[in-house]
Design a protein around this motif. Sequence first.
Motif, short mmCIF file in Angstrom:
data_model
loop_
_atom_site.label_atom_id
_atom_site.label_comp_id
_atom_site.label_asym_id
_atom_site.label_seq_id
_atom_site.Cartn_x
_atom_site.Cartn_y
_atom_site.Cartn_z
N ASP A 372 56.60 40.39 34.99
CA ASP A 372 56.73 41.50 34.05
C ASP A 372 55.88 41.24 32.81
OD1 ASP A 372 57.56 43.90 33.12
OD2 ASP A 372 59.70 43.42 33.09
N GLY A 373 55.85 42.21 31.91
CA GLY A 373 55.11 42.04 30.65
C GLY A 373 53.72 42.63 30.72
N PRO A 374 53.11 42.90 29.55
CA PRO A 374 51.81 43.57 29.51
C PRO A 374 50.66 42.74 30.07
CG PRO A 374 52.45 42.82 27.33
CD PRO A 374 53.64 42.64 28.21
N PHE A 375 50.86 41.43 30.22
CA PHE A 375 49.78 40.59 30.71
C PHE A 375 50.08 40.04 32.11
CE2 PHE A 375 49.98 40.22 26.04
CZ PHE A 375 48.82 40.93 25.75
N GLY A 376 51.05 40.66 32.79
CA GLY A 376 51.37 40.27 34.15
C GLY A 376 50.39 40.88 35.15
N VAL A 377 50.63 40.61 36.43
CA VAL A 377 49.76 41.12 37.50
C VAL A 377 50.12 42.57 37.81
CG1 VAL A 377 49.07 40.86 39.91
CG2 VAL A 377 49.47 38.83 38.49
N ARG A 378 49.13 43.44 37.78
CA ARG A 378 49.35 44.84 38.14
C ARG A 378 49.08 44.99 39.63
NH1 ARG A 378 48.89 49.15 34.20
NH2 ARG A 378 49.17 48.32 32.09
N GLY A 379 50.06 44.61 40.41
CA GLY A 379 49.86 44.59 41.86
C GLY A 379 50.77 45.56 42.59
N THR A 380 50.38 45.91 43.81
CA THR A 380 51.17 46.79 44.67
C THR A 380 50.89 46.47 46.14
OG1 THR A 380 51.12 48.59 43.06
CG2 THR A 380 51.71 49.18 45.31
N LYS A 381 51.96 46.44 46.93
CA LYS A 381 51.83 46.34 48.39
C LYS A 381 52.23 47.68 49.00
CE LYS A 381 52.91 41.39 48.79
NZ LYS A 381 53.86 40.40 49.34
N ILE A 382 51.46 48.12 49.96
CA ILE A 382 51.73 49.38 50.67
C ILE A 382 52.01 49.07 52.14
CG2 ILE A 382 50.80 51.60 51.42
CD1 ILE A 382 51.28 51.59 48.46
N ARG A 383 53.09 49.61 52.64
CA ARG A 383 53.43 49.48 54.07
C ARG A 383 53.63 50.89 54.64
NH1 ARG A 383 57.65 49.19 57.78
NH2 ARG A 383 57.46 47.49 59.32
N VAL A 384 52.81 51.26 55.60
CA VAL A 384 52.88 52.58 56.23
C VAL A 384 53.27 52.42 57.69
CG1 VAL A 384 51.62 54.67 56.82
CG2 VAL A 384 51.14 53.50 54.67
N GLU A 385 54.40 53.01 58.06
CA GLU A 385 54.85 52.99 59.46
C GLU A 385 54.59 54.35 60.09
OE1 GLU A 385 58.92 52.56 62.13
OE2 GLU A 385 58.90 51.78 60.06
N MET A 386 53.89 54.33 61.22
CA MET A 386 53.56 55.57 61.91
C MET A 386 54.65 55.95 62.90
SD MET A 386 50.75 56.00 60.31
CE MET A 386 50.09 57.45 61.15
N GLU A 387 54.62 57.17 63.42
CA GLU A 387 55.63 57.66 64.36
C GLU A 387 55.66 56.85 65.65
OE1 GLU A 387 54.63 61.75 64.81
OE2 GLU A 387 55.78 62.39 63.04
N ASP A 388 54.52 56.28 66.03
CA ASP A 388 54.48 55.49 67.27
C ASP A 388 54.86 54.02 67.05
OD1 ASP A 388 52.30 54.43 65.97
OD2 ASP A 388 50.81 55.00 67.47
N GLY A 389 55.30 53.68 65.85
CA GLY A 389 55.72 52.32 65.56
C GLY A 389 54.63 51.44 64.97
N THR A 390 53.39 51.90 64.97
CA THR A 390 52.30 51.12 64.37
C THR A 390 52.53 50.97 62.86
OG1 THR A 390 50.75 51.97 66.01
CG2 THR A 390 49.80 50.96 64.04
N VAL A 391 52.25 49.77 62.33
CA VAL A 391 52.43 49.51 60.91
C VAL A 391 51.10 49.11 60.29
CG1 VAL A 391 53.53 48.01 59.19
CG2 VAL A 391 54.85 48.85 61.15
N TYR A 392 50.75 49.74 59.21
CA TYR A 392 49.55 49.40 58.46
C TYR A 392 49.97 48.90 57.07
CZ TYR A 392 47.35 52.41 61.98
OH TYR A 392 46.94 52.98 63.15
N GLU A 393 49.32 47.85 56.60
CA GLU A 393 49.67 47.27 55.31
C GLU A 393 48.44 46.92 54.50
OE1 GLU A 393 53.83 44.93 55.79
OE2 GLU A 393 52.16 44.02 56.87
N ASP A 394 48.58 46.99 53.20
CA ASP A 394 47.50 46.56 52.30
C ASP A 394 48.13 46.16 50.97
OD1 ASP A 394 44.96 46.08 51.14
OD2 ASP A 394 44.11 47.63 52.42
N GLU A 395 47.38 45.38 50.19
CA GLU A 395 47.85 44.92 48.89
C GLU A 395 46.68 44.81 47.93
OE1 GLU A 395 50.29 41.19 46.82
OE2 GLU A 395 49.43 40.95 48.82
N VAL A 396 46.90 45.19 46.69
CA VAL A 396 45.91 44.99 45.64
C VAL A 396 46.60 44.35 44.44
CG1 VAL A 396 44.54 46.99 46.37
CG2 VAL A 396 46.24 47.26 44.56
N THR A 397 45.85 43.60 43.68
CA THR A 397 46.37 42.99 42.45
C THR A 397 45.57 43.42 41.24
OG1 THR A 397 45.04 41.01 42.88
CG2 THR A 397 47.33 40.98 43.65
#
Length: 452
Positions: A372-397
Amino acid sequence: MDRETYIYRLAEYFANCGTEDFDRDTRHQVSRCLMDYLGCAAFSGAHHCCREWVSLITSLEFGQGKAKIWGLEERFSPMCAAFANAVRVSSIEMDDCSGIGASVHPGVYVMSTALAVAGESTEEETFVRAVICGYDVCMRMGLLATEQVRELGLHGPGLAGGMAAAATAGILMGLRAEELYQAMCITASLLPLCPFTTFMEGADAKDLYGGWGVLLGIFSAEAAERGLTGPVHVLEGAKSLSWLFAGTKGISLRPGEHFYINDVSFKQFSACHSVHPAITAIQELLGRFPVEPHRVRQVTVSTYPYSYALNEGVREPLNASSARLSLAFTTAVALIEGDLRPDAFLPEGLTDERYLAMSRKIAVTKNEDYKDGPFGVRGTKIRVEMEDGTVYEDEVTANRWDQAPSDEALAEKFLSLAKDSVGRGKAESLKELILGRPYLEVKEILEAVSVL
């Protein structure tokens, strides 16, 4: 007159420095920031953003003048125009911001002031010096206050922007160091608290956070020109704002050793900076995987604590302000469109059933690993699950544009926003006038922007 205070040292340097004190890259950054601001100005004027606020502002007795309000044909006093323009531009949340954790948006305060106060006889040297001074003051004040701003739940730009406007207006008005100092001290003594809840609730008052500081800054510069004074120890000493501007970052750098305009972060997306890592992650994911939006089952957005906290404070129903803090809405738009433009927050975008249906599939979680805090890492992980069960993931910092976007990228952003106002041809001409020359011809720029 206490010449040892932090504010006075800034006032003294910028009141007396000259063009030769600025290196070529810093001067060029002025052009980049100006072009970026004008893209936001063009879009907000063409779409008559904050129509009711602008109507109210222009109905007040500010006197006469030749300054332009984006989207209107009439001319107004500099104070009136700068006030209204800052309200409009800040509303679309695409103006530049701090790239160093200062929690400020310098451009909306500095450029709104500079373009309204500058006249046909303003020399390039004065305009450039005023802009660089405004950015320096805004970023430095932001660095001093940013940790307290976060702790107290305030909106940093609204708090600190007025001092930048006072500095910019003061330089353009030709104030001496002592007068410039007083202009900033007067402004500092009246700074608005600007609670962040206004943004989360989507209250109309949030749009004033851009304009009120500009109004206060120009008013204070005019007061200082008349010889009126402010508290010269407003940031230091007993019963001052030392409890708020309690940080130390930047203080060791003397004015002129480094120009903070070079540290701004440009916005690629039309939303609060807190959601930009999530949108960047969505774009990265879409670039790597064949995601078909209509086949998405569910999405998880795992984001850094500050972004999570702001998102949690958003209340339904969303509007053009609060939606720009909503991770569900903004990532839904990005998944479908591959981008997040200001069009998504116009009435037709906010009611688009495709966006709303996708947003209901999105869950937001807090990732404590980012700190936390103004000088912390501005990161996010994305997890997308499709109808057929396939999962796609990505992360940025980090956001893609945190690493100084190229002139070409900034120009394309400008053209995509300005074409709605003046058409591609005139937008191209304005881009060349600002970015295609090694100098800024202030008179020509003021004439060119009159079409916005």
